[in-house]
Scaffold this motif. Structure first.
Motif, PDB file in Angstrom:
ATOM      1  N   HIS A  46       2.247   9.686   5.687  1.00 38.72           N
ATOM      2  CA  HIS A  46       2.755   9.363   4.341  1.00 38.72           C
ATOM      3  C   HIS A  46       2.450  10.451   3.314  1.00 38.72           C
TER       4      HIS A  46
ATOM      5  N   ASN B 102      -2.445   2.867   3.633  1.00 35.64           N
ATOM      6  CA  ASN B 102      -1.939   4.206   3.953  1.00 35.64           C
ATOM      7  C   ASN B 102      -2.756   5.284   3.257  1.00 35.64           C
TER       8      ASN B 102
ATOM      9  N   GLU C  27      -0.974  -2.103  15.780  1.00 35.63           N
ATOM     10  CA  GLU C  27      -0.126  -1.683  14.650  1.00 35.63           C
ATOM     11  C   GLU C  27      -1.029  -1.443  13.446  1.00 35.63           C
TER      12      GLU C  27
ATOM     13  N   MET D   2       4.756  -7.617   7.252  1.00 33.93           N
ATOM     14  CA  MET D   2       5.073  -6.541   8.203  1.00 33.93           C
ATOM     15  C   MET D   2       3.768  -6.206   8.914  1.00 33.93           C
TER      16      MET D   2
ATOM     17  N   LEU E 169       6.316  -4.351  15.071  1.00 33.46           N
ATOM     18  CA  LEU E 169       6.896  -3.064  15.489  1.00 33.46           C
ATOM     19  C   LEU E 169       8.043  -3.245  16.475  1.00 33.46           C
TER      20      LEU E 169
ATOM     21  N   SER F 256      -3.418   7.044   6.687  1.00 34.38           N
ATOM     22  CA  SER F 256      -2.165   7.539   7.249  1.00 34.38           C
ATOM     23  C   SER F 256      -1.615   8.744   6.504  1.00 34.38           C
TER      24      SER F 256
ATOM     25  N   ASP G  16       0.852  -1.209   0.000  1.00 31.25           N
ATOM     26  CA  ASP G  16       0.000   0.000   0.000  1.00 31.25           C
ATOM     27  C   ASP G  16       0.886   1.257   0.000  1.00 31.25           C
TER      28      ASP G  16
ATOM     29  N   ASP H 116       7.502   3.925   3.367  1.00 30.65           N
ATOM     30  CA  ASP H 116       8.392   2.781   3.628  1.00 30.65           C
ATOM     31  C   ASP H 116       8.133   1.645   2.646  1.00 30.65           C
ATOM     32  N   ASP H 117       6.908   1.553   2.111  1.00 27.33           N
ATOM     33  CA  ASP H 117       6.643   0.600   1.028  1.00 27.33           C
ATOM     34  C   ASP H 117       7.507   0.914  -0.188  1.00 27.33           C
TER      35      ASP H 117
ATOM     36  N   ASP I 123       8.643  -1.677   6.264  1.00 22.37           N
ATOM     37  CA  ASP I 123       8.370  -2.626   5.182  1.00 22.37           C
ATOM     38  C   ASP I 123       9.648  -3.108   4.503  1.00 22.37           C
TER      39      ASP I 123
ATOM     40  N   ILE J 155       2.974  -6.183   2.886  1.00 15.61           N
ATOM     41  CA  ILE J 155       3.449  -5.040   3.675  1.00 15.61           C
ATOM     42  C   ILE J 155       2.375  -3.957   3.797  1.00 15.61           C
TER      43      ILE J 155
ATOM     44  N   ASN K 264       0.975   1.717  17.052  1.00 17.82           N
ATOM     45  CA  ASN K 264       1.309   2.992  16.432  1.00 17.82           C
ATOM     46  C   ASN K 264       0.056   3.722  15.947  1.00 17.82           C
TER      47      ASN K 264
END
Ligand code: BDR
Ligand code: CA
Length: 314
Positions: A82, A38, A166, A151, A192, A78, A9, A13-14, A242, A125, A160
């Motif tokens: 992101h 995200n 998570e 992940m 995490l 997110s 997604d 970090d992806d 990820d 991920i 988080n």
């Protein structure tokens, strides 16, 4: 070469994770499938297509996946971390976008698995909606999946996205439960507890940016993401969750794993999306009927960073 599918997604970090997957010669990246998370699935699909374009991987089909969780509506995304476009406001810097496959995510995963001579590794991920749907729609393929590397989750770290949960598991707990507790595919969960220990600093990102256009484009996605993590850590560093999972999918043994049965809280209370690791261990799993999941609780952060660096700059 290990056949690999990445379900994702993107996501800052992806993006790092996809770069690692696209640039690792020992794996054969057979497909990228997208999922809500995200940002919306329209955005994650566009981002995946752009990222593969930047990485020179027009050969990799991109299959659009689920636009929402299996059961409950997604309450939050997110974008604050992101960016509204999922790539820190820099999505337009990536591309040109590769084509979108005519096959949707689950059909694409199934066709890759069916066509493969070897069992396929799936690195997931994002939220696990596509993976749970694949397992439900095609249980006959379960034995042809070598391994899931996910992940997600948290054992003792806390959450988080909420106090306890998570993000990836919280975003579709019913799907996560189907995969973590209800599948027989060997599974490594990268939670995490580990990924929050493997951070990259602003200086590391500056050096990455100086190494070439791909590093520069990735590093430029950092602004809101780095700000959010820096606030949490108290210094300028960010977790690349990820990418750690991808490295384990590509190089098994990157992480040290502890076998634990895992269940997922699918209630609608404050624990929703929490992963519950049974610290009594695999013997308890045998007694209670739950299968153990390899939970990645340790790794050498310097070695992981060095390996990420090598693959992102090589
Ligand atoms: C996970 O949630 C997402 O925001 C990241 O991309 C990562 O997959 C971390 O909790
Ligand atoms: Ca993600």
């Amino acid at each position: 070469m290990t056949p690999l599918i990445v379900d994702t997604d993107p996501g800052v970090d992806d993006a790092f994770a996809l770069a690692v997957a696209a640039r690792s010669p020992e794996i054969d990246l057979r497909a990228v499938t997208t999922v809500h998370g995200n940002v919306t699935v329209d955005r994650t699909t566009d981002n995946a297509r752009r990222l593969l374009g930047t990485f020179g991987r027009a050969d990799v089909p991109v299959g659009r996946g689920a636009d929402r969780p299996l059961v409950h509506l997604l309450g939050r995304r997110s974008a604050g971390i992101h960016g509204t476009d999922g790539l820190g406001g820099r999505a337009a810097d990536f591309g040109p976008p590769v084509d979108e496959s005519s096959l949707r995510a689950v059909a694409l995963m199934a066709s890759v698995i069916e066509a493969s001579e070897e069992p396929v590794v799936i690195a997931a991920i994002g939220p696990l909606t596509n993976i749970a749907t694949l397992l439900s729609a095609r249980p006959d393929l379960e034995e042809s999946i070598a391994r899931f590397v996910l992940m997600g989750g948290s054992i003792g770290y806390g959450g988080n996205v909420s106090a306890a949960a998570e993000f990836n598991v919280w975003a579709d707990p019913e799907a996560a439960r189907r995969v973590l507790a209800g599948s027989v595919v060997p599974t490594t969960m990268v939670p995490l507890d580990l990924t929050m220990r493997i951070t990259v600093s602003a200086a590391w990102l500056d050096e990455l940016a100086a190494c070439g256009p791909v590093g520069a484009a990735l590093a430029a996605t950092r602004e809101s993401y780095l700000a959010a993590y820096s606030a949490r850590f108290g210094h300028a560093a960010m977790a690349v969750h990820d990418a750690v999972a991808l490295l384990e999918a590509i190089t098994p043994g990157t992480v040290s794993a502890t076998p634990l049965p895992i269940d997922v809280d699918t209630s609608t209370g404050p624990g929703r999306g929490t992963t519950i690791g049974d610290l009594r261990g695999p013997e308890a799993a045998a007694t209670d009927g739950a299968r153990p999941v390899d939970v990645a609780l340790d790794a050498d952060p310097d070695a992981v960073r060095a390996e990420l660096w090598r693959r992102l700059t090589g």
